[in-house]
Design a protein around this motif. Structure first.
Motif: not given
Length: 844
Positions: A665-686
């Motif tokens: 479950l902790s791994l999946l949480s960690s992955l969720s963090e990355i999903e958020k970071k990646a989406a955030c980066a993509m939204e700002s064209f990074d």
RNA sequence: GGGCGAUUAGCGCAGCGGUAGCGCACUUCCCUGACACGGAAGGGGUCACAGGUCCGAUUCCUGUAUCGCCCACCA
């Protein structure tokens, strides 16, 4: 891997080789990238840069187009209906020259379209005594279309190989019929609103191509020259001026000094005689004359440079042009030269190029004693047409213009406002737009004295005396467009009336290639062609392009859209950097350091090349680096092998409800963090950080998580199996915009009957009861234990009696207690969170 | 002359007001049941320079230097 497993699944590839063929075919068959056209809200529309098809393929193309494709794929996975067409730029000088050579033809605008015309050559080498054949403009355009088709195939092949998710059913051509129609239509609209006009004025002129060019097409280059000190004759004294262009002496209309310069004030109201020609010219005063330059007094010629134009205009001086359009001194003694000596001198200069005339006049002046000393070598910056080889001349001629704010402060501030509203990525690129708009000094000169290009849809009446009356243009109606006025007659006129008194004459010029290019958002989105499509796609969302053409393509497009709709053409502009060769020199054909993109794609695979391109942020110049491609290839292979491992495990599923172990479950949480970071980066064209966040997580996932749960997974532990499968799906999605081939392959292993990963949705972060910290700490201690074993020089699988994990954080790692024990092959594991420092100990 | 960007390990690049990071290359070890087109571990940096703000600056400010780009200068 079990025997049964082998029967159920075909052998799974271990490397990425050969994937691109399989998936490009499948994508095309399944129309994965087709624009469905539901409505504006769900559409994401991209104003793709149409590559110049007559140019050679260049690895720089791969770079910026990958950036766009990554964004297109991301938006598609976010649920947008992506409108991503491709255009081909087959307009302009490069194509014109290529077609001339390839087919051995040249344009004669006096000829009419000949449907049976066959060009004398078809590629290959021209025989020795070969003479190019004349043809009509329409025939020429046909030939261009033929040749471009071949080049386009090459480009399309590259784009497909690279995995661009373009909707190929939406392709357009900048010299195609539709583009000619739209360009002419838009021009007529500009004309109707008074935004397009013609005037006779000094223009920037390239003598090699013999065409007018615009401010945007200039580049300054170092140009060697000589200062010549010439003596003008006043009453009782000689006035010395310095010039680098003595050949223009006969075009001199005045001497100009600064009104504050005491050295020349006594000449006020007087006139002087030019050396050699003895022409009387006034001595005038103007602020723009710089006291510290040369002799402090300058000769004003029509026209040596932009300052001459300024003086000529502001002080209403006469025009005395002596240069022809070919850049030679005219072949007739001008009437303002009246002395016999002057006429003889001029005759010696007749028909010489500016360059030769400069030498000749210097020796004439020396002979006559009207030059002081020897010419002094100097090097200065001179303006060149970017494709030309001789400095620009300034000649008066009749041209068409479109207003651009240079003489209209309201328009200029509107355009600056447009720049404010447009999101530039990276943001600092906006300054280049502002600088350009603020620095505009002339309206946009859009007529070119070329043959190939989009003709102006204009005829003029011919007066009874045979003179063309440019003030009474005849315009076609909208439904007749496109027209070529040089081969068809306006309505109400017969072709026989062409060029005759009481008849008509064609506007012979064509439009600047940017006049067509500035309409790409209109062209792509179906303005005046497909109203429904237009509603859904315009204004567009994204303009990706190179930073070098902000002043041309980006600005011109903003201008045309503003004039037509009072709207921005797009919401965002993404600017890619340059590609430099490995030595950090700009890659260019003339330097011979260009890498052909086919080679790295074949050597490392398209995903690897895309990885290299995606690793660079927008606007950052990037060196061509095969090392980076090797890393990309390794990553792609790793994705394949990790997928294989997870999917070969028996009974692996992907259900969150079956995951109950805290570490999982902790791994999946960690992955969720990355999903958020990646989406955030993509939204700002990074895109680069989205990729690297994902990549870093993926390696930790492989090295740490997989190693930790391997033992459980082999034993069929439901929680581990489901967590692995869930993570895999998510990771494949996160990588999909960057590495479309390998992710598609693995996705289909996981979902044999499923849709494309590229139509799957971008992973939604999962909320679980565990924080990401547990996994992170477990990974940390696993790595410390590995290090301990490595330093004790024992193999990782060596069995140990006891492993002790201590210090801050060790408490959180307890959730992986059994997994850690299994992963380091320890019989026992102990935790000591009270220890002051973090560390591990192994007892053998 | 004006503007914009860059300067961090040998190379390519991230980062950031609080102990300097990643990858490649390099050194050592390992064919460990996903992967040798692989894996594990290690060494390596006065964060261009000089001032300033701050308890503390690689990070913020000012200036300098070098490199790159754009604009202006063409007598």
């Amino acid at each position: 891997m079990s025997e049964e497993g082998n029967k159920e699944q075909p052998e799974r590839a271990k490397t990425v080789d050969g994937l691109e063929k399989k998936w490009t075919k499948w994508w095309s068959e399944k129309e994965v990238y087709k624009y469905r056209g539901k409505d504006r809200a769900s559409t994401y529309s991209i104003d793709t840069p149409p590559p110049t098809v007559s140019g050679h393929l260049h690895v720089g193309h791969v770079f910026s187009y990958t950036h766009t494709d990554v964004m297109a794929r991301y938006k598609r996975m976010k649920g947008f209906d992506v409108f991503y067409p491709m255009g081909w730029d087959d307009n302009g000088l490069p194509t014109e020259r290529r077609v001339q050579n390839y087919y051995g033809v040249y344009v004669d605008t006096s000829l009419k379209f000949d449907p049976s015309f066959l060009p004398p050559l078809e590629g290959g080498k021209a025989p020795k005594d070969f003479k190019a054949a004349p043809c009509s403009r329409e025939n020429f355009i046909k030939l261009c279309e033929n040749l471009s088709r071949k080049d386009e195939e090459q480009f399309k092949d590259l784009w497909v190989k690279l995995g661009l998710s373009v909707d190929w059913s939406m392709t357009y051509h900048t010299i195609g019929r539709e583009c000619r129609r739209i360009s002419q239509l838009a021009f007529l609209e500009n004309l109707k609103r008074g935004e397009a006009y013609q005037k006779v004025a000094p223009v920037l002129w390239d003598t090699t191509f013999q065409t007018a060019v615009s401010q945007a097409e200039l580049e300054s280059r170092e140009y060697p020259g000589f200062y010549h000190k010439l003596l003008f004759h006043a009453d009782g004294e000689d006035v010395a001026i310095e010039t680098t262009r003595p050949e223009l002496l006969a075009a001199c209309v005045a001497l100009i000094a600064n009104p504050k310069d005491p050295r020349y004030l006594h000449l006020k109201g007087k006139s002087v005689k030019t050396p050699l020609f003895g022409v009387e010219v006034p001595v005038l005063f103007h602020e723009a004359a710089q006291m510290d330059k040369g002799a402090g007094i300058a000769m004003c010629c029509t026209f040596g440079d932009a300052t001459d134009v300024e003086w000529w205009r502001e002080m209403s001086l006469p025009v005395r042009p002596i240069l022809t359009k070919a850049g030679r001194i005219s072949s007739q003694v001008p009437d303002w030269i009246q002395t016999q000596k002057g006429k003889e001198a001029f005759e010696k200069l007749e028909n010489l190029t500016a360059f030769s005339a400069r030498k000749e006049i210097a020796s004439l002046l020396k002979e006559s004693g009207e030059m002081e000393g020897e010419p002094v070598p100097t090097s200065r910056m001179a303006n060149f047409y970017e494709k030309g080889s001789k400095p620009i001349e300034i000649l008066p001629s009749r041209q068409w213009y479109i207003i651009n704010g240079s003489h209209d402060e309201k328009l200029r501030s509107d355009l600056l406002e447009c720049g404010e509203k447009l999101s530039f990525h990276p943001a600092f690129m906006k300054r280049r737009y502002d600088n350009w708009v603020e620095g505009l000094s002339e309206d946009w000169l859009i007529s070119r004295q070329r043959f190939f290009g989009i003709p102006f849809p204009i005829w003029y009446r011919v007066k009874e005396n045979g003179e063309t009356d440019y003030l009474s243009p005849i315009l076609p109606s909208e439904e007749d467009l496109p027209v070529d006025p040089s081969s068809s007659a306006p309505r109400g006129f017969k072709e026989e009336m062409r060029g005759k008194g009481g008849g008509f004459a064609a506007e012979p010029d064509v439009m600047d290639t940017w006049a067509g290019s500035s309409l790409t958002p209109l062209l792509a989105s179906g303005w005046k062609r497909d109203g429904e499509l237009f509603e859904k796609t315009f204004p567009m969302d994204l303009r990706p392009q190179g930073q070098d053409i902000i002043r041309t393509w980006l600005f011109d497009t903003v201008l045309r859209s503003w004039l037509e709709f009072k709207k921005l053409p797009w919401k965002e502009a993404a600017l890619s950097g340059w590609i430099l060769d490995p030595d950090h020199k700009k890659m260019s054909k003339s330097k011979g350091n260009v890498v052909v993109p086919k080679e790295p794609i074949e050597a490392y695979g398209p995903d690897a090349v895309r990885y290299w391109a995606s690793s660079a942020r927008l606007g950052v110049d990037t060196a061509y680096d095969e090392g980076e491609m090797k890393i990309g290839r390794r990553l792609a292979n790793k994705i394949l092998n990790a997928s294989k491992f997870i999917l070969d495990l028996k009974g692996s599923e992907a259900e969150l409800s079956k995951v109950d172990s805290p570490l999982d479950l902790s791994l999946l949480s960690s992955l969720s963090e990355i999903e958020k970071k990646a989406a955030c980066a993509m939204e700002s064209f990074d895109h680069a950080s989205a990729l690297h966040e994902t990549e870093a997580f993926f390696w930790s996932f492989c090295d740490d998580y997989i190693e930790l749960v391997k033992d459980r997974a082999y034993k069929g532990d439901e929680s581990a199996l489901n967590a692995l499968r869930l993570s895999l799906d998510s990771l494949l999605s996160l990588f999909a915009p960057f590495l479309p081939f390998v992710t598609e392959e693995a996705w289909h292993w996981a979902h044999p009957e499923g849709l494309s990963v590229h139509l799957s949705s971008w992973p939604r972060p999962l909320e679980t009861s565990q924080s990401p910290e547990g996994f992170k700490k477990a990974a940390l201690f696993l790595s410390l234990l590995r290090k301990e074993k490595s330093e004790k020089k024992v193999s990782l699988k060596t069995e140990v009696k006891k492993a002790v994990v201590f210090g801050p954080g060790s408490d959180e790692a307890r959730i992986a207690s059994n997994d850690l024990k299994a992963a380091v092959h320890a019989l026992k594991i102990e935790f000591d969170p009270a220890a002051p420092e973090t560390g591990v100990r192994i007892e053998f």
